[in-house]
Design an enzyme around this catalytic site. Structure first.
Site, PDB file in Angstrom:
ATOM      1  N   PRO A   1       0.867  -1.150   0.112  1.00 10.49           N
ATOM      2  CA  PRO A   1      -0.071   0.111   0.108  1.00 10.49           C
ATOM      3  C   PRO A   1       0.773   1.334   0.002  1.00 10.49           C
ATOM      4  O   PRO A   1       1.830   1.330   0.987  1.00 10.49           O
ATOM      5  CB  PRO A   1      -0.920  -0.246   1.252  1.00 10.49           C
ATOM      6  N   GLU A   2       0.722   2.193  -0.953  1.00  7.39           N
ATOM      7  CA  GLU A   2       1.288   3.433  -1.088  1.00  7.39           C
ATOM      8  C   GLU A   2       0.496   4.490  -0.633  1.00  7.39           C
ATOM      9  O   GLU A   2      -0.555   4.118   0.104  1.00  7.39           O
ATOM     10  CB  GLU A   2       1.610   3.569  -2.434  1.00  7.39           C
TER      11      GLU A   2
END
Length: 274
Positions: A2-3
């Site tokens: 997840p960014e």
């Protein structure tokens, strides 16, 4: 992993249920995350109020009465808001539950256990995980003048540069490739060669790409799901990332792929010539 857009999507999904709510109970089933969960966390958080849920880089910050809870999703972490009154047995990857007095339960799931659940009573901005970070890319202080000043002092590839969290946070591999394409900049260009008009285009591209990704709920290439279990749909809008050999959506030239700092880098040699 997840960014920034995926973490921001998670924040927006859970905040309406948990902000301004009191914690009733904390259940830690597995302390073995990237950093061990404080064994006293259930006692520390008991009866505290979550005033606000913020995001700094890829960390979620739960502002409580006497400190801040930092949550990082790591490689495979996920947060879900559940109805605490419904019997839902945890599986082996559901490591932490935070139960609230309003009847909701925040469940932290992390199959690879590379994430973190950390408590600090010190000012959170001074925490070692946050104190060295650069500006937020969507804030006003991340502008062309700032980027040009930082770039003029470096001799590194521009893609590696914008992925450095000490320069600007949240520009992960996917979004770096997409922003450089939008700005028409080759990923191998040396930072000291960056011109003012290019800096302006790149800043605007980073903001635009991240903004679109957040609006689409993030990018799902492997296993990201938001707080309601939905995948992110920005993958359908990618211009270059994961499109090696396919025609550029802008000019038709095949997208190329090479390894850069051990990361896959996609670009269009016609639209992003050196």
């Amino acid at each position: 992993m997840p960014e920034l857009p995926e973490v921001e999507t998670s924040r927006r999904g859970i905040a309406p249920f948990l902000e301004q709510q009191n914690i009733a109970e904390v259940i830690v089933r597995d302390h073995r995350l990237r950093w061990p969960v404080n064994p006293d966390l259930p006692q520390i958080l008991a009866e505290q109020r979550v005033h606000q849920i913020r995001r700094r880089a890829k960390y979620l910050l739960f502002d409580c009465d006497s400190g801040t809870l930092l949550i990082h999703l790591g490689m495979s972490g996920r947060l879900r808001v559940l109805d605490a009154s419904q019997p839902l047995q945890p599986d082996k990857h559901d490591h932490v539950d935070i139960v609230f007095e309003n009847g909701y339960r925040l469940r932290y799931t992390d199959p690879r256990r590379f994430g973190a659940v950390i408590w600090t009573h010190e000012p959170v901005e001074l925490h070692p995980l946050l104190s060295h970070l650069g500006p937020e890319p969507l804030e006003a202080d991340f502008d062309a003048d700032y980027l040009l000043d930082k770039a003029s002092k470096r001799q590194v590839a521009i893609k590696t540069f914008i992925m450095n969290a000490e320069i600007v946070v949240g520009v992960g591999n996917i979004y770096a490739s997409e922003a450089l394409f939008m700005a028409g900049i080759h990923p191998k260009m040396i930072t000291a060669q960056l011109k003012r008009n290019q800096a302006f285009k790149l800043v605007e591209a980073i903001k635009a790409v991240l903004g679109k990704a957040i609006a689409a709920g993030g990018t799902t290439l492997r296993d990201f799901r938001d707080s309601e279990g939905n995948p992110g749909y920005f993958a359908q809008e990618l211009q270059v990332y994961n499109r090696a050999g396919l025609g550029c959506r802008q000019c038709g030239h095949p997208i190329e792929l090479f390894r850069q700092a051990n990361r896959a880098t996609y670009f269009c040699p016609a639209c992003q010539g050196l």
